[in-house]
Design a protein around this motif. Structure first.
Motif, PDB file in Angstrom:
ATOM      1  N   PHE A 386      23.643  -4.861 -12.776  1.00 14.58           N
ATOM      2  CA  PHE A 386      22.322  -4.237 -12.819  1.00 14.58           C
ATOM      3  C   PHE A 386      21.226  -5.258 -12.505  1.00 14.58           C
ATOM      4  CE2 PHE A 386      18.561  -2.331 -14.668  1.00 14.58           C
ATOM      5  CZ  PHE A 386      18.705  -0.975 -14.384  1.00 14.58           C
ATOM      6  N   GLN A 387      21.298  -6.413 -13.155  1.00 14.43           N
ATOM      7  CA  GLN A 387      20.283  -7.444 -12.929  1.00 14.43           C
ATOM      8  C   GLN A 387      20.319  -7.976 -11.493  1.00 14.43           C
ATOM      9  OE1 GLN A 387      22.385  -7.219 -15.407  1.00 14.43           O
ATOM     10  NE2 GLN A 387      21.340  -7.496 -17.371  1.00 14.43           N
ATOM     11  N   LYS A 388      21.522  -8.145 -10.981  1.00 15.23           N
ATOM     12  CA  LYS A 388      21.640  -8.681  -9.625  1.00 15.23           C
ATOM     13  C   LYS A 388      21.102  -7.710  -8.581  1.00 15.23           C
ATOM     14  CE  LYS A 388      24.910 -12.369  -9.449  1.00 15.23           C
ATOM     15  NZ  LYS A 388      25.952 -12.989  -8.592  1.00 15.23           N
ATOM     16  N   LEU A 389      21.359  -6.423  -8.769  1.00  8.42           N
ATOM     17  CA  LEU A 389      20.853  -5.422  -7.826  1.00  8.42           C
ATOM     18  C   LEU A 389      19.326  -5.355  -7.871  1.00  8.42           C
ATOM     19  CD1 LEU A 389      23.508  -2.616  -8.382  1.00  8.42           C
ATOM     20  CD2 LEU A 389      23.209  -4.017  -6.328  1.00  8.42           C
ATOM     21  N   LEU A 390      18.754  -5.556  -9.056  1.00  6.51           N
ATOM     22  CA  LEU A 390      17.290  -5.608  -9.160  1.00  6.51           C
ATOM     23  C   LEU A 390      16.730  -6.775  -8.351  1.00  6.51           C
ATOM     24  CD1 LEU A 390      16.628  -4.818 -12.944  1.00  6.51           C
ATOM     25  CD2 LEU A 390      15.988  -3.408 -10.976  1.00  6.51           C
ATOM     26  N   VAL A 391      17.406  -7.917  -8.423  1.00  3.09           N
ATOM     27  CA  VAL A 391      16.966  -9.094  -7.674  1.00  3.09           C
ATOM     28  C   VAL A 391      17.086  -8.839  -6.170  1.00  3.09           C
ATOM     29  CG1 VAL A 391      17.399 -11.525  -7.207  1.00  3.09           C
ATOM     30  CG2 VAL A 391      17.553 -10.668  -9.541  1.00  3.09           C
ATOM     31  N   VAL A 392      18.158  -8.175  -5.758  1.00  2.00           N
ATOM     32  CA  VAL A 392      18.344  -7.846  -4.338  1.00  2.00           C
ATOM     33  C   VAL A 392      17.161  -7.040  -3.827  1.00  2.00           C
ATOM     34  CG1 VAL A 392      19.726  -6.495  -2.694  1.00  2.00           C
ATOM     35  CG2 VAL A 392      20.861  -7.967  -4.362  1.00  2.00           C
ATOM     36  N   LEU A 393      16.715  -6.070  -4.607  1.00  2.00           N
ATOM     37  CA  LEU A 393      15.563  -5.253  -4.203  1.00  2.00           C
ATOM     38  C   LEU A 393      14.284  -6.077  -4.197  1.00  2.00           C
ATOM     39  CD1 LEU A 393      16.242  -1.903  -6.133  1.00  2.00           C
ATOM     40  CD2 LEU A 393      16.612  -2.381  -3.706  1.00  2.00           C
ATOM     41  N   GLN A 394      14.165  -7.017  -5.119  1.00  2.00           N
ATOM     42  CA  GLN A 394      12.945  -7.819  -5.215  1.00  2.00           C
ATOM     43  C   GLN A 394      12.807  -8.797  -4.051  1.00  2.00           C
ATOM     44  OE1 GLN A 394      13.285  -9.589  -9.091  1.00  2.00           O
ATOM     45  NE2 GLN A 394      12.781  -7.706 -10.185  1.00  2.00           N
ATOM     46  N   VAL A 395      13.901  -9.428  -3.652  1.00  2.00           N
ATOM     47  CA  VAL A 395      13.824 -10.426  -2.574  1.00  2.00           C
ATOM     48  C   VAL A 395      13.795  -9.775  -1.202  1.00  2.00           C
ATOM     49  CG1 VAL A 395      14.981 -12.158  -3.969  1.00  2.00           C
ATOM     50  CG2 VAL A 395      16.337 -10.738  -2.440  1.00  2.00           C
ATOM     51  N   GLY A 396      14.152  -8.493  -1.134  1.00  2.00           N
ATOM     52  CA  GLY A 396      14.115  -7.796   0.147  1.00  2.00           C
ATOM     53  C   GLY A 396      15.491  -7.666   0.772  1.00  2.00           C
ATOM     54  N   CYS A 397      15.718  -6.528   1.424  1.00  2.00           N
ATOM     55  CA  CYS A 397      16.994  -6.275   2.092  1.00  2.00           C
ATOM     56  C   CYS A 397      16.792  -5.171   3.110  1.00  2.00           C
ATOM     57  CB  CYS A 397      18.069  -5.873   1.067  1.00  2.00           C
ATOM     58  SG  CYS A 397      17.606  -4.459   0.038  1.00  2.00           S
ATOM     59  N   GLU A 399      17.082  -1.479   5.001  1.00  2.00           N
ATOM     60  CA  GLU A 399      16.796  -0.151   4.469  1.00  2.00           C
ATOM     61  C   GLU A 399      18.052   0.512   3.908  1.00  2.00           C
ATOM     62  OE1 GLU A 399      14.213   2.531   3.163  1.00  2.00           O
ATOM     63  OE2 GLU A 399      13.663   0.728   4.300  1.00  2.00           O
ATOM     64  N   ASN A 400      19.155   0.387   4.612  1.00  2.00           N
ATOM     65  CA  ASN A 400      20.403   0.998   4.166  1.00  2.00           C
ATOM     66  C   ASN A 400      20.868   0.383   2.855  1.00  2.00           C
ATOM     67  OD1 ASN A 400      22.470   2.878   4.560  1.00  2.00           O
ATOM     68  ND2 ASN A 400      23.824   1.360   5.476  1.00  2.00           N
ATOM     69  N   THR A 401      20.791  -0.946   2.765  1.00  2.00           N
ATOM     70  CA  THR A 401      21.182  -1.638   1.537  1.00  2.00           C
ATOM     71  C   THR A 401      20.246  -1.271   0.390  1.00  2.00           C
ATOM     72  OG1 THR A 401      22.069  -3.480   2.826  1.00  2.00           O
ATOM     73  CG2 THR A 401      21.597  -3.910   0.518  1.00  2.00           C
ATOM     74  N   LYS A 402      18.972  -1.138   0.699  1.00  2.00           N
ATOM     75  CA  LYS A 402      17.977  -0.767  -0.327  1.00  2.00           C
ATOM     76  C   LYS A 402      18.300   0.599  -0.931  1.00  2.00           C
ATOM     77  CE  LYS A 402      12.996  -0.162  -0.943  1.00  2.00           C
ATOM     78  NZ  LYS A 402      11.670  -0.183  -0.261  1.00  2.00           N
ATOM     79  N   GLU A 403      18.660   1.553  -0.075  1.00  2.00           N
ATOM     80  CA  GLU A 403      18.985   2.896  -0.555  1.00  2.00           C
ATOM     81  C   GLU A 403      20.232   2.876  -1.441  1.00  2.00           C
ATOM     82  OE1 GLU A 403      19.372   5.408   2.839  1.00  2.00           O
ATOM     83  OE2 GLU A 403      17.252   5.277   3.391  1.00  2.00           O
ATOM     84  N   ARG A 404      21.238   2.109  -1.007  1.00  2.00           N
ATOM     85  CA  ARG A 404      22.481   2.056  -1.774  1.00  2.00           C
ATOM     86  C   ARG A 404      22.297   1.327  -3.099  1.00  2.00           C
ATOM     87  NH1 ARG A 404      27.123   1.085   2.947  1.00  2.00           N
ATOM     88  NH2 ARG A 404      26.868   3.153   3.894  1.00  2.00           N
TER      89      ARG A 404
END
Length: 435
Positions: A386-397, A399-404
Motif C-alpha cells: 500500500f505504501q509503495k503504491l502511494l509513492v509510485v503515484l506521488q513520484v509519477g508514472c 497513465e496505464n500504471t497510474k490507473e492500475r
C-alpha cells in the motif's frame, strides 16, 4: 562542439607543443604535426575537402556529430571523403624515429579504412556466389566482411550501412535448407547479429519458415557460440515483428524447451537476457507455447532468477512473468509460489521505471483481474504494498500504471482493518525492505 578563434589558431601556427619527457627534458613538437582539433600528435592524418589536415578519429567525430563545416576555416564541406595525407604521416614517423632517444615512440602506419565501394564490391560478389550456390566462396566473403568489421567501429558501421544486412539475409535464406553447409550458416548468423535494424525485404527473408526452421535446428545443436548468435538474431528480429514468434514456435516445438534450458543454465548470468526476451515474444504470441512453458516450470525459474538479478535481466524476467499472468494457468502458478508477492513488492522502485510498471501490472493481474483472492491482498498489505503504491503515484508514472495502481489501492483499502501490522511479514524476514 569545438570553437576556434583566429587568435588561438594563430598561436597554434606560430608555436610548438611541448612534450614533457621525464622530469627535466622537454620536447618541442612541430605545430603542423598536431591535429587542429585535439592539438595532439596526428596518428592517422587525413585531408578534408577544404585542404586542412586532421587526425582521422577527431574529424570523423566532428562530422559524425552533424557538423558540416571545416573546424579551422569554417568553410562548408563539399565532400566528406577523407584523403589520407601520406606525406605528413611519413614526416611524423621520421620525426618520431629521430627523437626516439627522448622517449618518442614511432606511430604505426594506419590501416586504410574500408570504403563503401569495397563493401559494395564484396556484397556483389556474395550475391553472385549465393546465386551459384557456391558456399565456399560465400564462407570466404562473409569471413572477410567480419574481419574488416573487427578492425574498427568505423569499418563496422560502414559495412552495416552499405546494405550488407540484406545480402547476408538473402544468403542465409538461400542456404537455409542445406544443413550440410552448417559452417556458412553459422558464419552468416554471426555477421547478421550486428546488422540490425533490417529493411522489410531482409526481415521477411529471415522470418520465412525455412530460415526460422534452420535457426531452430542450430539452436538445438551443441555449439554454444552459434546458439548465442541465433538468440541474438531472433531477439532483434522478433522485436521488429513479433508475429514471427508464433511462426518460430510452430516450425519447431522444441524451441521453447531449448530456450528454457538456456535460461536455466546460462554460461553467465547476463547470458539470460536475450533468451528471456525471445521467450517473452513466444509466450505472448502462442498460447500453446505458453502452456508448455508453464508446465516446464518457467514461472518458478524466473521468480528465482528475479531474487538477485541485475537490471537488464530483472526487467526481462518481470516481462516474462507479466506475459505468463495473461493466462489463468499462468496466474495460478505465480500465485502458488511463496516468493511471488514478496518479490513483486520488493522490486517496486528498485530496478527501473519499466521494472516498477511491470511489477504494478503483474500485481494488478494477480489481485484485480479475475477472481479476487483475499489472502493474496492481505499478504501484499503485510509486505507494505500500500505504501509503495502511494509513492509510485506521488513520484509519477504512466497513465496505464497510474490507473492500475489506483485500482490496487482501492482494493487494498478494503482490507486495511484486517492487517495488524503493515510492515510485518514473518515469512519473509530475510528479504530486505526498501521503503
Amino acid at each position: 562542439m569545438f570553437i576556434f578563434s583566429r587568435r588561438i589558431l594563430g598561436r597554434v601556427g606560430r608555436k610548438k607543443k611541448v612534450l614533457r619527457i621525464g622530469s627535466r627534458r622537454e620536447m618541442m613538437t612541430p605545430a603542423h604535426f598536431l591535429c587542429p582539433i585535439s592539438l595532439d600528435l596526428m596518428k592517422d592524418p587525413v585531408t578534408l575537402s577544404t585542404g586542412i589536415s586532421y587526425d582521422r578519429e577527431n574529424i570523423e567525430k566532428w562530422l559524425g556529430e552533424g557538423n558540416r563545416t571545416c573546424p579551422v576555416t569554417n568553410q562548408e564541406v563539399t565532400s566528406y571523403e577523407l584523403i589520407p595525407n601520406h606525406a605528413i604521416r611519413r614526416m611524423i614517423q621520421e620525426w618520431c624515429v629521430d627523437n626516439r632517444s627522448h622517449g618518442i615512440e614511432r606511430i604505426p602506419t594506419p590501416r586504410i579504412p574500408v570504403s563503401s565501394y569495397e563493401v559494395s564490391e564484396m556484397c556483389g560478389r556474395l550475391e553472385a556466389a549465393t546465386g551459384r550456390g557456391d558456399h565456399r566462396e560465400c564462407v570466404e566473403l562473409v569471413g572477410r566482411m567480419k574481419g574488416l568489421a573487427k578492425e574498427s567501429e568505423r569499418d563496422k558501421k560502414c559495412i552495416a550501412d552499405s546494405g550488407s544486412g540484406r545480402v547476408l539475409a538473402a544468403c542465409f535464406r538461400a542456404f537455409s535448407e542445406r544443413y550440410e553447409v552448417e559452417d556458412l550458416l553459422k558464419e552468416v548468423l554471426s555477421g547478421l547479429k550486428w546488422m540490425f535494424p533490417l529493411g522489410e525485404e531482409s526481415k521477411s527473408m529471415l522470418g520465412s519458415e525455412p530460415s526460422l526452421r534452420c535457426m531452430a535446428w542450430i539452436l538445438k545443436g551443441q555449439d554454444s557460440s552459434a546458439k548465442r548468435n541465433v538468440v541474438l538474431v531472433l531477439k532483434k528480429l522478433l522485436s521488429l515483428d513479433h508475429t514471427y514468434a508464433n511462426v518460430l514456435a510452430q516450425v519447431d516445438e522444441d524451441v521453447p524447451r531449448v530456450l528454457f534450458e538456456m535460461v536455466k543454465s546460462p554460461n553467465c548470468p547476463s547470458a539470460r537476457k536475450a533468451p528471456l526476451e525471445v521467450l517473452y515474444r513466444i509466450l505472448t504470441s502462442s498460447s500453446e507455447a505458453k502452456g508448455k512453458l508453464v508446465k516446464m516450470g518457467l514461472p518458478s525459474l524466473v521468480l528465482e532468477i528475479l531474487v538477485d538479478a541485475e537490471k537488464g535481466v530483472a526487467e526481462k524476467a518481470l516481462a516474462v512473468i507479466d506475459g505468463i499472468c495473461d493466462s489463468q494457468e499462468g496466474k495460478g502458478s505465480i500465485c502458488s509460489h511463496p516468493l511471488a508477492m514478496a518479490l513483486l513488492v520488493k522490486k517496486i522502485m528498485r530496478i527501473s521505471e519499466m521494472g516498477t510498471e511491470l511489477c504494478v501490472s503483474i500485481m494488478w493481474k494477480l489481485l484485480c483481474k479475475g477472481d479476487e483472492d483475499e489472502n493474496q491482498v492481505i499478504e501484499a498489505l503485510e509486505l507494505g504494498a500500500f505504501q509503495k503504491l502511494l509513492v509510485v503515484l506521488q513520484v509519477g508514472c504512466g497513465e496505464n500504471t497510474k490507473e492500475r495502481a489506483t485500482e490496487l489501492l482501492k482494493l487494498m483499502n478494503l482490507y486495511q482493518d484486517r492487517v495488524q501490522c503493515l510492515h510485518n511479514s514473518s515469512g519473509f524476514k530475510y528479504l530486505k525492505k526498501s521503503y
